[in-house]
Design an enzyme around this catalytic site. Structure first.
Site, mmCIF file in Angstrom:
data_model
loop_
_atom_site.group_PDB
_atom_site.id
_atom_site.type_symbol
_atom_site.label_atom_id
_atom_site.label_comp_id
_atom_site.label_asym_id
_atom_site.label_seq_id
_atom_site.Cartn_x
_atom_site.Cartn_y
_atom_site.Cartn_z
ATOM 1 N N GLU A 44 0.843 -1.203 0.000
ATOM 2 C CA GLU A 44 0.000 0.000 0.000
ATOM 3 C C GLU A 44 0.869 1.240 0.000
ATOM 4 O O GLU A 44 1.918 1.281 0.640
ATOM 5 C CB GLU A 44 -0.863 -0.025 1.263
ATOM 6 N N ARG A 87 -22.554 2.894 11.055
ATOM 7 C CA ARG A 87 -23.284 3.196 12.297
ATOM 8 C C ARG A 87 -23.356 4.710 12.435
ATOM 9 O O ARG A 87 -22.715 5.431 11.683
ATOM 10 C CB ARG A 87 -22.519 2.632 13.495
#
Lengths: 169, 502, 502, 169
Positions: free
Chosen positions: B205, B297
């Protein structure tokens, strides 16, 4: 009496000069101050010192040292005398000052790991037990060099603040 | 799956300030609020404020707030027709919405399916790439071959990170500044991994430096309408834990907001998201945004967005959950002023953020113009070690950043919590700190600007200012003991009259 | 007279919530706040929060908060360079700004000259008529001749009121529905007046029925820039005392707001007004607005305007006082949502609003989304009978009236004040009342809709709902006495364990 | 025992059935309720009654009547028995119940007007003294018919709550 406030190098001499009906005249660090008491209890005081309000909560009061919170600010004040030259180290997390053999917990928590073996020699700062509280892990380290005589807690056990976790001699 | 059942009662499967937050929304909507409490929380404020409160189990979360069976059992017995999970606990557990569904109750949150995708970082990344949502450059999955790794790294640009699939929490991460270094590190990391797990499995990455954490609040209804409610900058973190959040971000202008917001909505569409969520991005110093994940959420920091949009996110969640359409268009929204949130955690910033629990004999919650507090604290409450350390969210709103900042600074002074240590002193230092004022933020802000040193200096400075008062207190105490004897009265001594004669 | 002296310290010539309000503004601006306190207020919150606090005198206002000489003396000794009068006390005393001026201090408020005009209703009315500000139709001054009175009444239209120049507070007012009645009443009133005061002196004024009280917040700087900050509807009153204020008014649309706002600004210009003030209007059911007076001070209800405009009026006052220009144009302002304020007075609404004073051992101040409280209450404080009965201003903001209303309703439930009676139960009834919800307001709202009867019914209904809990409390108490003996411990008895084993 | 709560016509019979470790089982008005005590003091109780939290503060507790505030709602509960059939009038502003000769002030304030003359015959409800508190004027009225023996206060005087203002016989 002389007072050493927090880390301040300067010692402050303090005394009560006189009390009148409304006010108390005090001398601190060579300066006179007028103090008006608003509320007083064993451990809690509210007063106006030279036209500024203060709230003090005394947490611990000993002959050598007073711990208090003043206007939300925690402070340690040492009463200065020859006897108190030998100062205790501020009690730090997981350790206690002086020659105490007990290693106590400064926080309540659950024992998630025992990192040392009973009988082993340990150095100050070695991790003995790991506690978990508020989803955080906190290492409790040896408060002095010595022999780890006994571990008083088991993995998974809940400990309260000031519980003895281990004995180091 | 556009349900349209009017919700009349909600069980709140949570505790603390978020339970209270949901209770308030219920009361405004005329919905019955049903709380649950563990043994530890018998006297908690959410028990006192809810219409009904049921005992759920012992203190330990696994036996109380994570106990799905018990919670659903209570919800049924209490006649709840919906469950709000709050944040944490069961809020991102994909089994929970399924279980609610099976028991004929509405789960106020995303679908199990969307949760499953957003909960799996690699799966989610793949979906996002397909939807042309920019992600952090790197490998699409596990790489076992060094040549492939070098190829990916060349495309992403150095430096890159090598991350072990079996690592986590910062472990097993290696930095490579060049292809040569990559090849060396790859071999070592593979060997390590093989030794430990019998398998070499690494991701590659791009390594992003001096990054900002900027996230977009999302809402999406069951009719497929998705909106973003602008960004929050949450760069001030300690060990990946957010401490301060604000909106707007100092580096996001309206054009960027529209552009990244549109991407965030697209990300929500890509996973067929439902209800409120957050798309998290990293922003590098060049202004590039990289999607990292969707938090499925309501987030701790949602009030920041409420203050700058005027929306009530919990009420909006409930509306969406009962099948309503989002009642506004993207273009109806306008950023109003600036909001900052400080998380008041029961941790000692002067001692490595050690948890600080116990009784709170007294506290003063700040109020006044532009100040909002969401908290479970009250005088006489207890801060428990069984649950997380967030005791309060202190928010300040202002017409601009600086007005919000000075209001926050003042509110921090007004906020006193006896008996425990909190992160308040840290925030006092930050609110006064020049780089914060300039908006020079990054996830390494605390280290980069030596904030803890500054905090210690500030504390010393404050202590200095209180020296005379401290000595006066001690003089008072000894006078008090002298006059009142060993057991002084709890009331003000009459000797020193409280009221003068004029 | 454009002064431009940067203010660095402000003496607040007031007490209670408004003193605290000004202290907060000072702290945000980095200005030293200097409080004064009477013997009664030694432990008041404004003493605790100010940077400095000086004793001003005995409890009685004349010897403390109205004692100009003493206050200026303190201000000089403390090095204050400005004085904020708050509302009430010295705020509208035209001698006070002059005295400040003489002593080289800035008075944060209007000039003595503007105060003098606004303080004299008839003089002010004359000025307004000249400036084409519509006033209540009637005589320009005293009328001694019945023919003139009939003439004025015919122009204004019946019914009219005859008001004695020597009356006041509702006394000496007579209603006339026709010219015939006017002539009769005029003779009688004149005779009465002559007998009592040796002089007949009457005003004639159009009698307005079912009126609304709608006021416009004004600010005007020393450079001649005047702005209105929209309206507040304050129709819910008891004996001319405002109880509930809100913005926007349910009957003011943007066109009306612009039109009347422009008139209000013109009114301010007509008296060369400086700083914050309020133009009060009556509105009849036909939609006509009549100017009645300018309140030359910051008003109790100013936070209503702060919530819908986002402005901080006290900070704006300070800016204007130090010679700055108002930093926004009229067209920059936009009404955002709706705000309602309830004045929480220490009066018993179940007993003719009898003052209720004394110790407040405990109180719970509401907070949360959209709620603001300005108050001097804290657990352990005292509500004094020496000063006015306003203990707190509870405000709720919402995107629209109904959201603000339900938030207010919930906050009223959360607001508990032990030890004294307050007007909270009255507001609970009003927030639920259908005519209030419809916006059908007028200054006789309370009587017209029999609100006190409704309040009594509501209280009975609530009592009914608490009957079992009340009996349970008494059972608990007797069990407690039984088990604990005559002197039970203050702590929970261990016999009844607080925490179960699960 | 039977209880009459506020203005409710219905009498509620109340009794404690039994106490367990965590709960107390009570029977009120024929229905059984589970009560969980959270906090208890002489005058203050917090409890969960059938899954709803309540806070009660007992203001006055007599053998016949209890005044309390429950969840912010003031309530008077009468303990019902033959003896308590003769109920005292609720004490009203400026008046006291029963045959007391003293007219007392229910509020603290300053005397702004004396509206009656000593020696005069007065009727219940006649204004005797006007007090000012919180910038409001409050009339204190005779609590019974009788002769106004004495006025105990002077114009301008400050009076405290429960101070005797006048004597009516």
């Amino acid at each position: 009496m002389d007072f050493k406030v927090g880390d301040l190098a300067q010692l402050l001499q303090g005394e009560v000069l006189r009390t009148t009906e409304n006010n108390i005249l005090v001398k601190i660090g060579g300066k006179e101050h007028t103090l008006r008491l608003l509320k007083s209890g064993t451990n809690e005081f509210e007063f106006i010192l030279d036209n500024t309000f203060h709230h003090a909560r005394i947490l611990q009061s000993g002959s050598a040292e007073v711990k208090l919170v003043i206007d939300g600010q925690p402070l340690t004040v040492k009463k200065h005398s020859k006897l108190t030259e030998v100062l205790e180290k501020a009690s730090a997390l997981g350790g206690v000052g002086g020659g105490d053999r007990n290693l106590t917990s400064q926080i309540p928590g659950r024992v998630v790991n025992i990192s040392a073996k009973a009988g082993a020699d340990v150095k100050k700062g070695d991790v003995i037990v790991v506690l978990e509280s508020m989803k955080m892990q906190v290492a409790v380290k040896a408060h002095k060099d010595g022999n780890l005589k006994e571990i008083k807690v088991k993995q998974g056990a809940s400990v309260a603040r000031n519980d003895v976790l281990a004995v180091i001699e | 799956m556009a349900m349209s059942k009017k919700i009349t009662s909600i069980l709140i499967a949570n505790r603390g300030e978020i339970a209270l937050r949901v209770i308030r929304a219920c009361r405004e909507l005329g919905i019955k609020s049903i709380a649950i409490y563990s043994d530890e929380d018998v006297r908690a404020v959410h028990v006192k404020r809810a219409d009904e409160a049921y005992h759920v189990g012992p203190a330990a979360p696994a036996q109380s707030y994570l106990n799905m069976d018990k919670i659903v059992e209570i919800a049924k017995a209490a006649g709840a027709d919906a469950i709000h999970p709050g944040y944490g606990f069961l809020s991102e557990n994909e089994n929970f919405p399924e279980m609610c569904d099976k028991n004929g109750m509405i789960f106020i949150g995303p679908t199990a399916k969307a949760m499953e995708i957003t909960g799996d970082k690699m799966k989610c990344k793949a979906v996002m790439k397909k939807a042309h949502v920019p992600t952090v450059p790197g490998s699409d999955g596990i790489i076992e071959d060094v040549e492939k790794a070098a190829d990916v790294a060349n495309k992403a640009g150095y430096p890159v990170l090598l991350k072990s699939a079996f690592g986590g929490g910062g472990r097993g991460i290696r930095l490579a500044n060049s292809e040569k270094q990559l090849r060396q590190e790859f071999e070592m990391a593979s060997a390590e991994s093989r030794a430990a797990f019998g398998k070499a499995a690494l991701f590659v990455e791009k390594y992003l430096q001096r990054i900002r954490h900027i996230e977009f609040q999302l809402v999406r209804d069951s009719h497929g309408n998705g909106r973003h409610l602008f960004e929050r900058e949450c760069s001030i973190q300690r060990r990946h834990q957010k401490l301060i959040e604000m909106s707007p971000s100092p580096v996001v202008d309206q054009k960027t907001r529209d552009r990244i917001g549109e991407i965030a909505v697209r990300a929500a569409e890509a996973v067929d998201y439902l209800n409120a969520g957050t798309a998290e991005f990293l922003r590098d110093p060049e202004g590039n945004f990289y999607f990292i994940e969707i938090n499925s959420r309501l987030q701790v920091e949602h009030p920041v967005t409420e203050l700058v949009t005027g929306l009530d996110l919990v009420k909006l969640q409930i509306a969406i959950a009962q099948g309503e359409e989002i009642p506004f268009k993207q273009e109806d929204l306008k950023m109003n002023g600036c909001a900052i949130e400080c998380r008041i955690n029961a941790e000692d910033p002067f001692y490595e953020f050690a948890p600080s629990t116990g009784a709170v004999p007294n506290c003063n919650i700040p109020y006044g113009p532009g100040v909002r507090v969401d908290t479970y604290l009250y005088p006489g409450c207890t801060v428990s070690g069984y649950y997380d350390s967030l005791t309060a969210k202190l928010l300040a709103w202002g017409r601009n950043f600086d007005e919000a900042r000075v209001r926050m600074r003042n509110a921090l002074d007004e906020f006193t919590i006896d008996g425990i240590n909190t992160t308040i002193p840290l925030y006092k230092t930050i609110m006064d700190e020049s780089n914060f004022i300039k908006g020079d933020l990054s996830t390494d802000y605390l280290d980069r600007f030596k904030i803890f040193d500054k905090m210690n200096e500030d504390a010393k400075e404050r202590a200095k200012g209180k020296a005379s008062a401290a000595v006066a207190s001690i003089l008072l105490q000894s006078e008090f003991v002298k006059k009142g004897g060993a057991q002084p009265a709890a009331k003000p001594v009459s000797k020193w009259k409280m009221r003068g004669t004029g």
